[in-house]
Design an enzyme around this catalytic site. Structure first.
Site, PDB file in Angstrom:
ATOM      1  N   HIS A  17       0.838  -1.203   0.000  1.00  0.00           N
ATOM      2  CA  HIS A  17       0.000   0.000   0.000  1.00  0.00           C
ATOM      3  C   HIS A  17       0.877   1.259   0.000  1.00  0.00           C
ATOM      4  O   HIS A  17       0.631   2.199  -0.754  1.00  0.00           O
ATOM      5  CB  HIS A  17      -0.872   0.053   1.256  1.00  0.00           C
ATOM      6  CG  HIS A  17      -1.936  -0.998   1.345  1.00  0.00           C
ATOM      7  ND1 HIS A  17      -2.115  -1.781   2.465  1.00  0.00           N
ATOM      8  CD2 HIS A  17      -2.914  -1.379   0.473  1.00  0.00           C
ATOM      9  CE1 HIS A  17      -3.142  -2.586   2.285  1.00  0.00           C
ATOM     10  NE2 HIS A  17      -3.635  -2.397   1.078  1.00  0.00           N
ATOM     11  N   LYS A  41     -17.211  -6.313   7.112  1.00  0.00           N
ATOM     12  CA  LYS A  41     -15.953  -7.027   6.852  1.00  0.00           C
ATOM     13  C   LYS A  41     -15.258  -7.567   8.105  1.00  0.00           C
ATOM     14  O   LYS A  41     -14.302  -8.321   7.986  1.00  0.00           O
ATOM     15  CB  LYS A  41     -14.984  -6.129   6.066  1.00  0.00           C
ATOM     16  CG  LYS A  41     -15.028  -6.398   4.563  1.00  0.00           C
ATOM     17  CD  LYS A  41     -13.796  -5.843   3.898  1.00  0.00           C
ATOM     18  CE  LYS A  41     -13.643  -6.349   2.474  1.00  0.00           C
ATOM     19  NZ  LYS A  41     -12.467  -5.755   1.827  1.00  0.00           N
ATOM     20  N   ARG A  90      -2.343  -6.114  -8.511  1.00  0.00           N
ATOM     21  CA  ARG A  90      -1.284  -7.094  -8.305  1.00  0.00           C
ATOM     22  C   ARG A  90      -1.335  -8.196  -9.356  1.00  0.00           C
ATOM     23  O   ARG A  90      -0.348  -8.534  -9.974  1.00  0.00           O
ATOM     24  CB  ARG A  90      -1.407  -7.727  -6.914  1.00  0.00           C
ATOM     25  CG  ARG A  90      -0.921  -6.863  -5.797  1.00  0.00           C
ATOM     26  CD  ARG A  90      -1.490  -7.292  -4.484  1.00  0.00           C
ATOM     27  NE  ARG A  90      -2.927  -7.133  -4.471  1.00  0.00           N
ATOM     28  CZ  ARG A  90      -3.699  -7.274  -3.408  1.00  0.00           C
ATOM     29  NH1 ARG A  90      -3.173  -7.620  -2.271  1.00  0.00           N
ATOM     30  NH2 ARG A  90      -4.991  -7.081  -3.475  1.00  0.00           N
ATOM     31  N   SER A 128      -2.964  -7.671   2.910  1.00  0.00           N
ATOM     32  CA  SER A 128      -3.206  -7.553   4.360  1.00  0.00           C
ATOM     33  C   SER A 128      -3.622  -8.904   4.929  1.00  0.00           C
ATOM     34  O   SER A 128      -3.222  -9.267   6.041  1.00  0.00           O
ATOM     35  CB  SER A 128      -4.300  -6.519   4.643  1.00  0.00           C
ATOM     36  OG  SER A 128      -3.907  -5.253   4.206  1.00  0.00           O
TER      37      SER A 128
END
Ligand code: ADP
Length: 160
Positions: A17, A41, A90, A128
């Site tokens: 990030h 979440k 990514r 993450s």
């Protein structure tokens, strides 16, 4: 003045990030990091904690601001008078998801645009969620997280 928003969960902020943030900050006058406060979440860190960690790790960048938001990204973009949204890519799996999001947002708000920055090679695998898996079992976090973030993640898993 060009304003960009970089939205995400940042639970927690990783070196991947931070790489996107540093590169994006050079392209615009102001970069606002939007921390998604999305109750569904079940994040490891509260939105406030995530905002504070991001402020700490971006304190060397004077055109970067950090703010939590909830609700639709297009509404946050309008409120902030932003010109563009930044997202990182990514792999192919990111691409499908990001394309769907960007097109949904553009359908709702035709002036909405997303700029995608591809990951730096050394962070191509980093997320993450995988970092949290490593942390849970006491793995070394130095290659994944900014130094200031490591003790906070260890605390969450009661690791010394
Ligand atoms: P979200 O829950 O919105 O996907 P994340 O915090 O996981 O939020 O990611 C925010 C943005 O940063 C996304 O665009 C994601 O693709 C990008 N990103 C995450 N990790 C990396 C990385 N290692 N390299 C480049 N971009 C990344």
């Amino acid at each position: 003045m060009k304003i960009a928003i970089y939205p995400g969960s940042f639970d927690p902020v990783t070196l991947g990030h931070l790489d996107i943030i540093e590169r994006a900050a050079k392209m615009v006058d102001k970069l606002i990091i939007g921390v998604l406060n999305n109750n569904t979440k079940n994040p490891l860190f509260s939105a406030d904690d995530r905002v504070n960690m991001l402020k700490e790790v971006t304190s060397h960048l004077d055109n970067v601001e950090v703010e939590a938001f909830s609700g639709l990204l297009i509404d946050f973009v309008k409120r902030k008078n932003a010109d563009v949204v930044i997202r990182g890519l990514r792999a192919i799996t990111d691409f499908e998801y990001e394309l769907q999001m960007a097109q949904t947002n553009r359908t709702m708000e035709p002036t909405f645009d997303t700029i995608f920055l591809i990951t730096s090679l050394q962070y191509a695998y980093l997320s993450s969620s995988t970092v949290k898996e490593v942390a849970k079992f006491g793995g070394d976090l130095n290659k994944f997280l900014p130094q200031q973030v490591i003790p906070k993640v260890k605390d969450k898993y009661n690791i010394k």
